[in-house]
Design an enzyme around this catalytic site. Structure first.
Site, short mmCIF file in Angstrom:
data_model
loop_
_atom_site.label_atom_id
_atom_site.label_comp_id
_atom_site.label_asym_id
_atom_site.label_seq_id
_atom_site.Cartn_x
_atom_site.Cartn_y
_atom_site.Cartn_z
N ARG A 251 59.27 -72.25 -35.96
CA ARG A 251 58.36 -71.29 -35.34
C ARG A 251 59.11 -70.06 -34.79
O ARG A 251 58.66 -68.92 -34.92
CB ARG A 251 57.62 -71.98 -34.19
CG ARG A 251 56.58 -71.13 -33.49
CD ARG A 251 56.24 -71.70 -32.13
NE ARG A 251 55.97 -73.13 -32.16
CZ ARG A 251 54.77 -73.67 -32.23
NH1 ARG A 251 53.70 -72.90 -32.25
NH2 ARG A 251 54.62 -74.98 -32.24
N CYS B 81 31.10 -72.02 -41.05
CA CYS B 81 29.87 -72.60 -40.52
C CYS B 81 30.21 -73.70 -39.51
O CYS B 81 29.95 -74.88 -39.74
CB CYS B 81 29.02 -73.15 -41.67
SG CYS B 81 27.34 -73.58 -41.17
N GLU B 82 30.85 -73.31 -38.43
CA GLU B 82 31.28 -74.20 -37.36
C GLU B 82 31.22 -73.43 -36.04
O GLU B 82 31.79 -72.36 -35.93
CB GLU B 82 32.73 -74.67 -37.57
CG GLU B 82 32.94 -75.65 -38.69
CD GLU B 82 32.44 -77.05 -38.34
OE1 GLU B 82 32.24 -77.34 -37.14
OE2 GLU B 82 32.24 -77.85 -39.27
N TYR C 236 44.40 -76.72 -31.27
CA TYR C 236 45.22 -76.79 -30.06
C TYR C 236 44.69 -75.96 -28.90
O TYR C 236 45.30 -75.93 -27.85
CB TYR C 236 46.64 -76.26 -30.35
CG TYR C 236 47.47 -77.04 -31.31
CD1 TYR C 236 47.42 -78.42 -31.39
CD2 TYR C 236 48.35 -76.37 -32.16
CE1 TYR C 236 48.21 -79.11 -32.29
CE2 TYR C 236 49.16 -77.06 -33.05
CZ TYR C 236 49.08 -78.44 -33.11
OH TYR C 236 49.87 -79.13 -33.99
#
Length: 431
Positions: A292, A360-361, A333
């Site tokens: 990262r 669609c959430e 997260y």
């Protein structure tokens, strides 16, 4: 939004790598992952310089799960880093890119038989073994190929790193590695000594991700040296290598206070030197695994604003042409990000909005309560620090094609991952 890497503002527009984000959106469409190549290379060089790779023979190993297209393998190799992979797919990507297999570490708590066979056949430099099942399986297939395979065993050192529960991997209760309970490490080493086709090169630990404090890494060094000393006192062997994993935190929002790589490198190296002298233990070659912290801040995702919905005295939503399919971390997260209107960088921030995705959430929310200039449909929204775990965790949920990835550097751009077409979506389906 904090400007990172080569970002700059010119004529009210965000530029990355000397390229206008408006022009990038126009040429390549959106959503679009933009990778600042010079920033990637600069961080790689900073790690190599500060971890004394040339002086001491230590190694910096890029954690490929963060972002691993073929082009990233090429860059990591050019910059002199090693590579860790966690699946057959990542290993195959490294192989197809021409990455030297002897510089590859193969991680994973449940490698399949096919993955183990592939790793042995391709000649990966180190397997990082999590359990006795894997050790025995590696030995079995190494014997069939008449090879001796180099192995680290992964340890859970029991260190609390103060991060999100889902990304804590160093505590005792973990799916990863051998524990310190009931002489777990010594017993693992005993088992390896019985296996003729395995050579134990060292120990591995990883205490978590997105860690800002130096102290957990200093504690990790002390714990791991004491374990190596315990193995020496009970079994009479000295291990030549020690892999301390990664997890160095980076900037996402103004609440984050990351340290530069030198601070972490100095702390690890100084503590290792102290422990080596204290225990009279020969200094092992040290390995760290930043992922990262190499690619995260180098990535920016560009979106086009579509529908805008205002609920009086409640909330204003701006919807973009991407969402949880290209960045699952906010949903998974509750990860926070900073954003800006890339074509209005000098405009006054006037309104508080919530950035919604197109899936669609109801949980497809990228950023809550972002302070932005007056937003209009057609504006280009830039979300920073999406280089790590954006593309690598992307999906085709709702049958949405994956975005393209472009690298930018010195005023030029190039595609390194093409945008999926609808035909690509159906390529593996049979009717």
């Amino acid at each position: 939004m904090k400007l990172l890497g080569t970002m700059r503002i010119e004529e009210d527009t965000l530029y990355i790598g000397g390229v206008s984000t408006k022009e990038l959106a126009k040429e390549y469409s959106t959503p679009l992952y933009v990778i600042d190549e010079q920033h990637v290379r600069n961080v790689c060089r900073e790690y190599l310089r500060n971890f004394k790779v040339k002086e001491n023979g230590n190694r910096v190993t890029y954690a490929g799960k963060a972002f691993l297209p073929l082009e990233m393998c090429k860059i990591i190799n050019e910059e002199g880093l090693c590579l860790d992979v966690v699946s057959g797919g990542e290993l195959y990507t490294a192989y197809k890119s021409g990455f030297p297999m002897e510089k590859v570490l193969f991680h994973g708590n449940n490698k399949t038989i096919e993955e183990i066979k592939m790793g042995i056949s391709l000649g990966v430099g180190r397997f990082v073994a999590d359990n006795f099942y894997e050790l025995n399986t590696i030995n079995e297939f190494a014997k069939k190929e008449n090879k001796v395979v180099n192995v680290y065993i992964r340890i859970t050192p029991g260190i609390e790193a103060h991060t999100h529960d889902y990304i804590k991997t160093g505590q005792i209760d973990s799916k990863f590695g051998f524990t310190l309970i009931n002489d777990g490490v010594v017993n693992a080493v005993k088992e390896i000594l019985k296996l003729e086709n395995i050579k134990l090169m060292g120990l591995h630990a990883h205490i978590g991700s997105q860690i800002f404090d130096v102290d957990p890494f200093v504690d990790e060094v002390e714990v791991m040296f004491n374990i190596m000393n315990d193995v020496r006192s009970k079994l009479g062997i000295e291990l030549p290598e020690l892999d301390l994993g990664g997890g160095f935190g980076i900037y996402y929002t103004k609440e984050d206070k990351p340290k530069n790589p030198k601070v972490f490198c100095d702390a690890i190296l100084n503590k290792a030197e102290e422990m080596s002298k204290k225990l009279e233990y020969p200094m092992p070659k040290l390995i760290i695994e930043p992922g990262r912290s190499i690619i995260g801040n180098a990535g920016t995702t560009l979106y086009t604003v579509g529908s805008i919905k205002e609920i009086p005295e409640v909330r204003k939503y701006i919807s973009v042409d991407g969402g949880m399919t290209d960045n699952i971390r906010p949903s998974l997260y509750r990860a926070d990000y900073e954003c800006a209107i890339a074509n209005k960088m000098n405009c006054k921030e006037e309104e508080l909005v919530t950035v919604a995705g197109k899936c669609c959430e109801s949980g497809d929310i990228l950023i809550s309560d972002a302070k932005l200039p007056k937003v209009e449909s057609g504006d280009i929204l830039a979300v920073a620090t999406t280089g790590a775990y954006g593309y690598s965790m992307s999906s085709n949920y709702n049958k949405i094609p994956r975005p393209a990835v472009v690298m930018v550097k010195d005023g030029n751009s190039r595609v390194v991952c093409k945008r999926q077409s609808y035909e690509d979506l159906l390529a593996s389906e049979i009717i």
